[in-house]
Design a protein around this motif. Structure first.
Motif, mmCIF file in Angstrom:
data_model
loop_
_atom_site.group_PDB
_atom_site.id
_atom_site.type_symbol
_atom_site.label_atom_id
_atom_site.label_comp_id
_atom_site.label_asym_id
_atom_site.label_seq_id
_atom_site.Cartn_x
_atom_site.Cartn_y
_atom_site.Cartn_z
ATOM 1 N N ARG A 28 0.851 -1.183 0.000
ATOM 2 C CA ARG A 28 0.000 0.000 0.000
ATOM 3 C C ARG A 28 0.891 1.238 0.000
ATOM 4 O O ARG A 28 1.689 1.454 0.905
ATOM 5 C CB ARG A 28 -0.904 -0.013 1.239
ATOM 6 C CG ARG A 28 -1.772 1.235 1.432
ATOM 7 C CD ARG A 28 -3.070 1.142 0.683
ATOM 8 N NE ARG A 28 -3.885 2.305 0.962
ATOM 9 C CZ ARG A 28 -4.818 2.358 1.915
ATOM 10 N NH1 ARG A 28 -5.039 1.300 2.675
ATOM 11 N NH2 ARG A 28 -5.526 3.452 2.110
ATOM 12 N N SER A 220 -10.393 7.877 -8.673
ATOM 13 C CA SER A 220 -10.610 7.005 -7.517
ATOM 14 C C SER A 220 -11.940 7.302 -6.838
ATOM 15 O O SER A 220 -12.502 6.439 -6.166
ATOM 16 C CB SER A 220 -9.470 7.179 -6.504
ATOM 17 O OG SER A 220 -8.244 6.751 -7.056
ATOM 18 N N TRP A 221 -12.419 8.543 -7.000
ATOM 19 C CA TRP A 221 -13.711 8.936 -6.444
ATOM 20 C C TRP A 221 -14.511 9.663 -7.523
ATOM 21 O O TRP A 221 -13.987 10.537 -8.227
ATOM 22 C CB TRP A 221 -13.549 9.855 -5.240
ATOM 23 C CG TRP A 221 -12.970 9.203 -4.042
ATOM 24 C CD1 TRP A 221 -13.636 8.550 -3.030
ATOM 25 C CD2 TRP A 221 -11.579 9.112 -3.695
ATOM 26 N NE1 TRP A 221 -12.759 8.075 -2.097
ATOM 27 C CE2 TRP A 221 -11.485 8.405 -2.471
ATOM 28 C CE3 TRP A 221 -10.398 9.573 -4.293
ATOM 29 C CZ2 TRP A 221 -10.271 8.138 -1.860
ATOM 30 C CZ3 TRP A 221 -9.185 9.306 -3.691
ATOM 31 C CH2 TRP A 221 -9.133 8.589 -2.479
ATOM 32 N N LYS A 234 -18.522 6.156 -7.444
ATOM 33 C CA LYS A 234 -17.296 5.352 -7.429
ATOM 34 C C LYS A 234 -16.490 5.766 -6.212
ATOM 35 O O LYS A 234 -16.286 6.955 -5.976
ATOM 36 C CB LYS A 234 -16.489 5.550 -8.711
ATOM 37 C CG LYS A 234 -15.217 4.730 -8.759
ATOM 38 C CD LYS A 234 -14.433 4.990 -10.036
ATOM 39 C CE LYS A 234 -13.168 4.125 -10.071
ATOM 40 N NZ LYS A 234 -12.363 4.389 -11.297
ATOM 41 N N ASP A 235 -16.049 4.798 -5.448
ATOM 42 C CA ASP A 235 -15.320 5.111 -4.213
ATOM 43 C C ASP A 235 -14.346 3.986 -3.907
ATOM 44 O O ASP A 235 -14.718 2.973 -3.317
ATOM 45 C CB ASP A 235 -16.304 5.313 -3.061
ATOM 46 C CG ASP A 235 -15.621 5.520 -1.718
ATOM 47 O OD1 ASP A 235 -14.412 5.800 -1.712
ATOM 48 O OD2 ASP A 235 -16.304 5.395 -0.688
ATOM 49 N N ASP A 236 -13.085 4.142 -4.324
ATOM 50 C CA ASP A 236 -12.084 3.104 -4.100
ATOM 51 C C ASP A 236 -11.798 2.900 -2.612
ATOM 52 O O ASP A 236 -11.323 1.833 -2.209
ATOM 53 C CB ASP A 236 -10.783 3.466 -4.821
ATOM 54 C CG ASP A 236 -10.891 3.319 -6.328
ATOM 55 O OD1 ASP A 236 -11.928 2.811 -6.797
ATOM 56 O OD2 ASP A 236 -9.945 3.702 -7.039
ATOM 57 N N SER A 237 -12.084 3.902 -1.805
ATOM 58 C CA SER A 237 -11.766 3.832 -0.379
ATOM 59 C C SER A 237 -12.875 3.216 0.456
ATOM 60 O O SER A 237 -12.652 2.864 1.624
ATOM 61 C CB SER A 237 -11.489 5.242 0.159
ATOM 62 O OG SER A 237 -12.662 6.055 0.053
ATOM 63 N N CYS A 238 -14.061 3.100 -0.106
ATOM 64 C CA CYS A 238 -15.240 2.611 0.636
ATOM 65 C C CYS A 238 -15.543 3.493 1.847
ATOM 66 O O CYS A 238 -16.072 3.026 2.855
ATOM 67 C CB CYS A 238 -15.042 1.162 1.074
ATOM 68 S SG CYS A 238 -14.833 -0.004 -0.289
#
Length: 317
Positions: A28, A220-221, A234-238
């Protein structure tokens, strides 16, 4: 001058399927935010972008500063109108801004991004990117102009020009060393929904974005904005619920930065796959292809194979 070698030796060979040196253990890593806000007129895109960007800045004293935001405005100065106004208890102090006027060419966007990246800022806001695609002098108009002067009636020759230009615009956003927030105009429609009182209500909804298809894949968002309410598409981080709207603010930007900073601060290792594998010319004038990479006195070099003489040589990457 290329130095000849008889074999790539222990170098990292890109043609060996079993060569594990092409892969590394996943880690990461810290990253820069790429955020998309899309919505119709009066959807709250510009205000939300400014408030989110504010929460993403670092004034060096443990706080935030609007001075560390640079705006690229294509909306006839509409972004600057927000300066001095207060939204949800947050006053928008002066921030850096530049305006792009028609023709809205890719070159202007890329230049504005390049200049902004040299400033002492944390976040760049592009408000909006729709003009790059559908504004006066934008890519759709350039395509029409090419079609009028081309004998190719199916438009293929025009797309051969337009697609690389659009990809250049996307690459400029993705490769920026700053956080980037992009807004898009959308078409609007209405939807009948049931309210909390069980009564049917009319609500505006955001329809298609005024931009080339699949543009949102690069972020990413991605948030759909309606009347100041954001819905995460869309939300890669949740971090944000997809079935419930919220009002974006500085805390939104803070949450995104906290999530991005959870990774390690280092670049991923590079292999031959990260370099251009297009053919180059050997000293004999024949074509050669990149087969491996190596380190020579701390410098990365490529190991190429001459297609005519079937020999290898090194050349700096």
């Amino acid at each position: 001058m290329a130095s000849a070698v008889t074999s790539p030796g222990a170098a990292k060979n890109i043609n060996s399927a079993s060569d594990s040196s092409l892969f590394h253990m996943s880690t990461r890593r810290r990253a820069k935010a790429r955020i998309l806000l899309r919505g119709p007129s009066w959807g709250g895109k510009t205000t939300s972008a400014l408030l989110m960007a504010y929460g993403m800045t670092d004034d060096g004293k443990g706080g935030h500063s609007f001075k560390r935001i640079a705006g690229i405005d294509t909306e006839n100065g509409r972004m600057e109108v927000k300066a001095g106004m207060e939204f949800n208890g947050v006053k928008v102090d002066p921030f850096l801004v530049t305006s792009i006027s028609e023709p809205y060419t890719v070159e202007k966007y890329v230049m504005a991004l390049a200049v902004a990246e040299k400033l002492p800022i944390d976040v760049i806001i592009i408000d909006s990117a729709s003009h790059e695609w559908a504004g006066p002098g934008g890519l759709l108009e350039r395509k029409d102009s090419i079609d009028l002067t081309s004998n190719n009636r199916n438009g293929a020759s025009a797309w051969n020009v337009i697609t690389p230009l659009h990809n250049r615009f996307i690459s400029a956003i993705l490769s920026s060393p700053k956080h980037v927030i992009v807004t898009l105009r959308t078409k609007s429609g209405i939807s009948m929904v049931e309210g909390e009182d069980s009564k049917t209500k009319v609500r505006r909804v955001a329809l298609d974005s005024i931009m080339r298809d699949c543009f949102e894949f690069e972020f990413s968002w991605a948030f759909s904005m309606i009347d100041g309410i954001a819905i995460a598409e869309k939300d890669d981080s949740c971090l944000f619920p997809k079935d419930k709207g919220f009002v974006p603010g500085p805390e939104t930007g803070e949450a995104i930065i906290a999530w991005l900073n959870q990774g390690v601060d280092e670049e991923p290792p590079k292999t031959a796959l990260n370099y251009d594998c297009k053919a180059v010319l050997c000293d004999c004038g024949s074509r050669a292809t990149l087969e491996a990479t190596d380190d020579v006195v701390g410098k990365k070099v490529g190991i190429y194979r001459c297609l005519a003489e079937n020999r290898h040589f090194r050349r700096a990457l």
